[in-house]
Motif scaffolding. Structure first.
Motif, PDB file in Angstrom:
ATOM      1  N   GLU A  31      -6.082  -3.779  -7.260  1.00 26.09           N
ATOM      2  CA  GLU A  31      -4.759  -4.356  -6.996  1.00 26.09           C
ATOM      3  C   GLU A  31      -4.575  -4.652  -5.510  1.00 26.09           C
ATOM      4  OE1 GLU A  31      -1.932  -1.599  -8.659  1.00 26.09           O
ATOM      5  OE2 GLU A  31      -2.543  -2.044 -10.724  1.00 26.09           O
ATOM      6  N   VAL A  32      -4.986  -3.723  -4.669  1.00 23.72           N
ATOM      7  CA  VAL A  32      -4.853  -3.930  -3.219  1.00 23.72           C
ATOM      8  C   VAL A  32      -5.726  -5.094  -2.773  1.00 23.72           C
ATOM      9  CG1 VAL A  32      -5.349  -2.899  -0.963  1.00 23.72           C
ATOM     10  CG2 VAL A  32      -4.141  -1.560  -2.704  1.00 23.72           C
ATOM     11  N   LYS A  87     -10.812   6.302 -12.233  1.00 25.86           N
ATOM     12  CA  LYS A  87     -10.290   5.073 -12.846  1.00 25.86           C
ATOM     13  C   LYS A  87      -9.018   4.614 -12.147  1.00 25.86           C
ATOM     14  CE  LYS A  87     -12.089   6.143 -17.407  1.00 25.86           C
ATOM     15  NZ  LYS A  87     -11.769   6.579 -18.768  1.00 25.86           N
ATOM     16  N   ILE A  88      -8.165   5.563 -11.799  1.00 23.61           N
ATOM     17  CA  ILE A  88      -6.933   5.218 -11.090  1.00 23.61           C
ATOM     18  C   ILE A  88      -7.265   4.658  -9.721  1.00 23.61           C
ATOM     19  CG2 ILE A  88      -4.812   6.170 -10.068  1.00 23.61           C
ATOM     20  CD1 ILE A  88      -4.813   8.212 -12.395  1.00 23.61           C
ATOM     21  N   GLU A  89      -8.201   5.288  -9.032  1.00 32.70           N
ATOM     22  CA  GLU A  89      -8.619   4.782  -7.725  1.00 32.70           C
ATOM     23  C   GLU A  89      -9.124   3.353  -7.833  1.00 32.70           C
ATOM     24  OE1 GLU A  89     -12.484   5.395  -5.128  1.00 32.70           O
ATOM     25  OE2 GLU A  89     -11.172   7.157  -4.954  1.00 32.70           O
ATOM     26  N   ARG A  90     -10.004   3.090  -8.786  1.00 33.64           N
ATOM     27  CA  ARG A  90     -10.547   1.734  -8.948  1.00 33.64           C
ATOM     28  C   ARG A  90      -9.445   0.725  -9.247  1.00 33.64           C
ATOM     29  NH1 ARG A  90     -14.663   4.737 -11.463  1.00 33.64           N
ATOM     30  NH2 ARG A  90     -13.878   4.267 -13.546  1.00 33.64           N
ATOM     31  N   LYS A  91      -8.494   1.100 -10.088  1.00 37.15           N
ATOM     32  CA  LYS A  91      -7.375   0.207 -10.429  1.00 37.15           C
ATOM     33  C   LYS A  91      -6.547  -0.115  -9.185  1.00 37.15           C
ATOM     34  CE  LYS A  91      -3.193   0.028 -13.340  1.00 37.15           C
ATOM     35  NZ  LYS A  91      -2.216  -0.208 -12.303  1.00 37.15           N
ATOM     36  N   ILE A  92      -6.208   0.902  -8.406  1.00 37.04           N
ATOM     37  CA  ILE A  92      -5.408   0.680  -7.200  1.00 37.04           C
ATOM     38  C   ILE A  92      -6.163  -0.203  -6.220  1.00 37.04           C
ATOM     39  CG2 ILE A  92      -4.472   1.823  -5.139  1.00 37.04           C
ATOM     40  CD1 ILE A  92      -3.745   4.210  -6.995  1.00 37.04           C
ATOM     41  N   LEU A  93      -7.443   0.063  -6.033  1.00 42.45           N
ATOM     42  CA  LEU A  93      -8.225  -0.728  -5.078  1.00 42.45           C
ATOM     43  C   LEU A  93      -8.372  -2.179  -5.538  1.00 42.45           C
ATOM     44  CD1 LEU A  93     -10.906   1.819  -3.845  1.00 42.45           C
ATOM     45  CD2 LEU A  93      -8.710   1.197  -2.811  1.00 42.45           C
ATOM     46  N   MET A  95     -12.311  -5.874   1.979  1.00 45.42           N
ATOM     47  CA  MET A  95     -11.990  -4.454   1.845  1.00 45.42           C
ATOM     48  C   MET A  95     -13.283  -3.651   1.872  1.00 45.42           C
ATOM     49  SD  MET A  95      -9.904  -2.458  -1.157  1.00 45.42           S
ATOM     50  CE  MET A  95     -11.083  -2.762  -2.445  1.00 45.42           C
ATOM     51  N   MET A  96     -13.240  -2.516   2.559  1.00 43.19           N
ATOM     52  CA  MET A  96     -14.338  -1.543   2.524  1.00 43.19           C
ATOM     53  C   MET A  96     -13.765  -0.237   1.983  1.00 43.19           C
ATOM     54  SD  MET A  96     -16.717  -1.808   5.936  1.00 43.19           S
ATOM     55  CE  MET A  96     -15.425  -1.370   7.072  1.00 43.19           C
ATOM     56  N   ASN A  97     -14.421   0.319   0.979  1.00 40.58           N
ATOM     57  CA  ASN A  97     -14.046   1.613   0.424  1.00 40.58           C
ATOM     58  C   ASN A  97     -15.012   2.634   1.002  1.00 40.58           C
ATOM     59  OD1 ASN A  97     -13.276   3.806  -1.071  1.00 40.58           O
ATOM     60  ND2 ASN A  97     -13.946   2.989  -3.039  1.00 40.58           N
ATOM     61  N   VAL A 108       0.843  -1.201   0.000  1.00 37.16           N
ATOM     62  CA  VAL A 108       0.000   0.000   0.000  1.00 37.16           C
ATOM     63  C   VAL A 108       0.875   1.247   0.000  1.00 37.16           C
ATOM     64  CG1 VAL A 108      -1.629   1.346   1.397  1.00 37.16           C
ATOM     65  CG2 VAL A 108      -2.020  -1.103   1.045  1.00 37.16           C
ATOM     66  N   ASN A 109       1.931   1.233   0.786  1.00 34.07           N
ATOM     67  CA  ASN A 109       2.817   2.404   0.891  1.00 34.07           C
ATOM     68  C   ASN A 109       3.489   2.751  -0.433  1.00 34.07           C
ATOM     69  OD1 ASN A 109       2.246   2.701   3.585  1.00 34.07           O
ATOM     70  ND2 ASN A 109       4.095   1.685   4.288  1.00 34.07           N
ATOM     71  N   ARG A 110       3.585   1.822  -1.343  1.00 35.96           N
ATOM     72  CA  ARG A 110       4.233   2.099  -2.630  1.00 35.96           C
ATOM     73  C   ARG A 110       3.357   2.942  -3.563  1.00 35.96           C
ATOM     74  NH1 ARG A 110       6.647  -3.096  -1.733  1.00 35.96           N
ATOM     75  NH2 ARG A 110       5.008  -4.222  -2.789  1.00 35.96           N
ATOM     76  N   TYR A 111       2.076   3.040  -3.283  1.00 37.43           N
ATOM     77  CA  TYR A 111       1.198   3.869  -4.118  1.00 37.43           C
ATOM     78  C   TYR A 111       1.389   5.337  -3.732  1.00 37.43           C
ATOM     79  CZ  TYR A 111      -1.105  -0.349  -5.687  1.00 37.43           C
ATOM     80  OH  TYR A 111      -1.360  -1.583  -6.250  1.00 37.43           O
ATOM     81  N   PRO A 112       1.677   6.195  -4.712  1.00 36.84           N
ATOM     82  CA  PRO A 112       1.946   7.594  -4.381  1.00 36.84           C
ATOM     83  C   PRO A 112       0.762   8.308  -3.727  1.00 36.84           C
ATOM     84  CG  PRO A 112       2.065   7.236  -6.766  1.00 36.84           C
ATOM     85  CD  PRO A 112       1.805   5.916  -6.131  1.00 36.84           C
ATOM     86  N   GLY A 113      -0.448   7.872  -3.962  1.00 36.44           N
ATOM     87  CA  GLY A 113      -1.609   8.531  -3.382  1.00 36.44           C
ATOM     88  C   GLY A 113      -1.984   8.052  -1.994  1.00 36.44           C
ATOM     89  N   ALA A 114      -1.294   7.038  -1.473  1.00 39.95           N
ATOM     90  CA  ALA A 114      -1.569   6.556  -0.115  1.00 39.95           C
ATOM     91  C   ALA A 114      -0.895   7.504   0.872  1.00 39.95           C
ATOM     92  CB  ALA A 114      -1.063   5.133   0.062  1.00 39.95           C
TER      93      ALA A 114
END
Length: 152
Positions: A124-125, A116-122, A134-136, A88-94
């Motif tokens: 992957e996580v 779209k970027i948010e959905r892609k990251i979530l 997971m809860m968004n 998770v820490n590797r994502y620049p937006g975290a």
């Protein structure tokens, strides 16, 4: 851990609210504290080494810059906690990532410029080994607080 001096406390109090935006902010802080830039920088280096200070930086109005935020709660197997947190820490937006007690035991905030970027990251996580659920928890309205620690 060392005990904070009166100077250290005064410096930390100023850093929380009055870091000047100029070419030599630490010289200006030094002048306000009755010393010079080198002394301020030496104290800051020591405070960081002792764990009193993590970082010095600014906060931006992320929504004004086109970013949207979400709070994400993960249920992670205990033996996978460190590897999931590191991923998770590797994502620049975290921006924050912390372990908690309870079913959802790893929480993080994510800022992205595009849904779209948010959905892609979530996605992957969610697919990381050890992530059970997971809860968004999407932010709908921001209530900004300003936490300051006045050191005496």
């Amino acid at each position: 851990m060392m005990e904070l001096t009166a100077f250290d406390k005064a410096l930390l109090n100023l850093l929380q609210t009055e870091l000047p935006v100029c070419s030599h902010p630490f010289a200006r802080l030094g002048a306000e504290l009755g010393t010079d830039e080198a002394t301020v920088l030496a104290h800051l280096k020591h405070l960081k080494a002792e764990g009193y200070l993590r970082r010095i930086g600014t906060f931006f109005n992320s929504s004004r810059l086109g970013y949207e935020g979400t709070l994400v709660a993960l249920e992670v197997e205990e033996d996978q906690m460190a590897s999931v947190a590191e991923a998770v820490n590797r994502y620049p937006g975290a921006t924050h990532n912390y372990e908690r007690e309870g079913q959802y035991n790893l929480w993080f905030t994510l800022l992205t410029p595009d849904p779209k970027i948010e959905r892609k990251i979530l996605r992957e996580v969610r697919a990381l080994p050890g992530v059970r659920a997971m809860m968004n928890l999407k932010a709908h309205k921001k209530y900004k607080i300003n936490v300051q620690f006045h050191l005496k």
